[in-house]
Design a protein around this motif. Structure first.
Motif, PDB file in Angstrom:
ATOM      1  N   ALA A   1      -5.424  18.938 -36.170  1.00 31.16           N
ATOM      2  CA  ALA A   1      -6.165  18.877 -37.437  1.00 31.16           C
ATOM      3  C   ALA A   1      -5.570  17.822 -38.357  1.00 31.16           C
ATOM      4  O   ALA A   1      -6.294  17.119 -39.068  1.00 31.16           O
ATOM      5  CB  ALA A   1      -6.136  20.243 -38.118  1.00 31.16           C
ATOM      6  N   CYS A   2      -4.253  17.677 -38.309  1.00 31.38           N
ATOM      7  CA  CYS A   2      -3.555  16.654 -39.108  1.00 31.38           C
ATOM      8  C   CYS A   2      -3.999  15.261 -38.680  1.00 31.38           C
ATOM      9  O   CYS A   2      -4.328  14.412 -39.525  1.00 31.38           O
ATOM     10  CB  CYS A   2      -2.046  16.818 -38.950  1.00 31.38           C
ATOM     11  N   GLN A   3      -4.011  15.017 -37.379  1.00 31.60           N
ATOM     12  CA  GLN A   3      -4.390  13.693 -36.864  1.00 31.60           C
ATOM     13  C   GLN A   3      -5.852  13.363 -37.184  1.00 31.60           C
ATOM     14  O   GLN A   3      -6.173  12.222 -37.547  1.00 31.60           O
ATOM     15  CB  GLN A   3      -4.147  13.654 -35.351  1.00 31.60           C
ATOM     16  N   ASN A   4      -6.722  14.357 -37.058  1.00 28.88           N
ATOM     17  CA  ASN A   4      -8.140  14.145 -37.390  1.00 28.88           C
ATOM     18  C   ASN A   4      -8.310  13.839 -38.879  1.00 28.88           C
ATOM     19  O   ASN A   4      -9.091  12.955 -39.256  1.00 28.88           O
ATOM     20  CB  ASN A   4      -8.962  15.369 -37.009  1.00 28.88           C
ATOM     21  N   SER A   5      -7.571  14.571 -39.708  1.00 32.39           N
ATOM     22  CA  SER A   5      -7.654  14.356 -41.160  1.00 32.39           C
ATOM     23  C   SER A   5      -7.127  12.968 -41.529  1.00 32.39           C
ATOM     24  O   SER A   5      -7.649  12.323 -42.444  1.00 32.39           O
ATOM     25  CB  SER A   5      -6.852  15.427 -41.902  1.00 32.39           C
ATOM     26  N   PHE A   6      -6.131  12.510 -40.781  1.00 28.27           N
ATOM     27  CA  PHE A   6      -5.565  11.194 -41.081  1.00 28.27           C
ATOM     28  C   PHE A   6      -6.565  10.091 -40.740  1.00 28.27           C
ATOM     29  O   PHE A   6      -6.685   9.096 -41.469  1.00 28.27           O
ATOM     30  CB  PHE A   6      -4.265  10.992 -40.312  1.00 28.27           C
TER      31      PHE A   6
END
Length: 412
Positions: free
Chosen positions: A296-301
């Motif tokens: 989720a962190c990578q997608n948000s980034f």
């Protein structure tokens, strides 16, 4: 009394002491002060008696009153300079109740503690002197205030070299800058502070160090010193972006996990963002580092980068440091909440600034004294407390395969 007059009288008194006693050592000066304290207290007690009776000694009105002076009683007082013999005036009907040295009171050294307490709160020597004069009716020279507060220096030195715990689960490092007068010029000095969380979840300031600049070489010296004082292992080290600090820490503690402060990265990136977009920009960032999982962190980034392409400088800050964001998700949420920022040590520096804002310090000892006294106040505040949610933090440390053996070693 005007400041210049007080200063002239202080210099005159100091010269008289030097001329009459010719002190060669600190002990000689203490003995001289003992001789001075006695007459000073006696003169003030006589003034109280004059006020109580309504006339001065040898006044012609003395015979017209029922209550009169009735000689003196002897009293041994405990002062900061040692024991002092004092003659306390008496009256015939026993109604005289001195306020300076109340009946049955023999210890007047509390003034020393009051001076130290005021110094710890950042009051200047001038303000302390004025306060003492206002409360007690006599002035205390800047030199005497310095001598009183110097009493904490041996305690400070012992604290600076004390043995430390063998392991700290979390360590936070940071520098703040303050001013020291070096002869005729003022210079900015870096105050290095290390805050540790023990395996029991207690806060502990490991030490204070001063240097003219913040550098990786000084940090390496500090890490080397705390290792010599007993620190065998540090699990997590939270830091800002000082060049070389990460390598320096790992040179001394090879297994330490170094975490760049996310708050510092935010500050660095918004330098490239117009103020009108601050709020929206930081809200978008929060979705990145506060995501529930790494994916989720990578997608948000990725979404974040597409949204803010107008500010490539800000995006670049995060791309260069994104490994430190991803690293957070190797650990449980309770651990992430602690390690992601150096706010814990910055809060200490905020407390330091409250007592250093009075201006430049005359030397390093003057600065260290006031910071150490502030630390003692913080330690009293922390006493008996524990880091919030610490039981969950310890559980998450034990669940992590790479940390489990190290954690068990220091929990036994």
């Amino acid at each position: 009394m005007a400041k210049s007059k007080r200063k002239e009288k202080s210099v005159e008194l100091a010269n008289q002491i030097l001329e009459n006693y010719q002190p060669k050592t600190v002990e000689d000066m203490q003995n001289a002060l003992k001789d001075i304290f006695g007459p000073m207290f006696e003169a003030m007690l006589k003034g109280e008696m004059d006020n109580h009776l309504g006339y001065e000694s040898n006044d012609k009105n003395e015979k017209e009153t029922d209550n009169r002076r009735n000689g003196y009683g002897k009293k041994i007082l405990k002062t900061s300079a040692g024991e002092v013999d004092v003659k306390v005036p008496r009256d015939r009907d026993g109604s005289f109740d001195p306020q300076l040295i109340p009946k049955r009171k023999k210890d007047v050294s509390a003034i020393e503690n009051k001076v130290i307490s005021m110094y710890a709160r950042g009051m200047s020597q001038r303000d302390i002197s004025s306060t003492i004069e206002e409360i007690y009716g006599f002035s205390v020279s800047h030199e005497m205030i310095s001598d009183i507060t110097d009493h904490v220096l041996p305690e400070l030195e012992e604290w600076q070299t004390r043995p430390l715990s063998n392991c700290y689960a979390f360590v936070f490092v940071d520098c703040m800058f303050t001013t020291i007068r070096n002869q005729y010029e003022s210079k900015k000095y870096a105050v290095y502070t290390i805050l540790g969380y023990t395996m029991e979840g207690k806060k502990e300031i490991l030490g204070l160090w001063l240097n003219e600049t913040e550098s990786k070489h000084k940090w390496m010296q500090i890490f080397d010193e705390i290792k010599a004082r007993g620190v065998e292992d540090i699990f997590f080290l939270s830091m800002d972006g000082v060049s070389g600090l990460e390598e320096g820490a790992r040179a001394i503690f090879p297994q330490v996990i170094v975490q760049r402060c996310i708050v510092h990265l935010i500050r660095n990136s918004i330098k490239y963002v117009p103020s009108k977009d601050y709020k929206a920009f930081t809200q978008a960032l929060r979705k990145v580092y506060s995501a529930p999982s790494l994916k989720a962190c990578q997608n948000s980034f990725e979404s974040f980068k597409q949204q803010w392409t107008a500010y490539p400088g800000a995006i670049d800050v995060w791309e260069r440091n994104f490994e430190h964001v991803e690293q957070l998700f190797d650990y449980g949420s309770a651990i992430r909440k602690i390690m992601y920022t150096t706010n814990a040590v910055e809060s200490i520096h905020s407390s330091f600034r409250k007592v250093t804002k009075k201006g430049a310090f005359p030397n390093e000892n003057a600065l260290l004294k006031v910071l150490y006294l502030r630390i003692k106040e913080l330690e009293t505040k922390w006493e008996g407390g524990r880091i919030q949610n610490w039981a969950m933090v310890r559980n998450q440390l034990l669940l992590h395969e790479e940390l489990k053996d190290r954690v068990l070693r220091y929990l036994e």
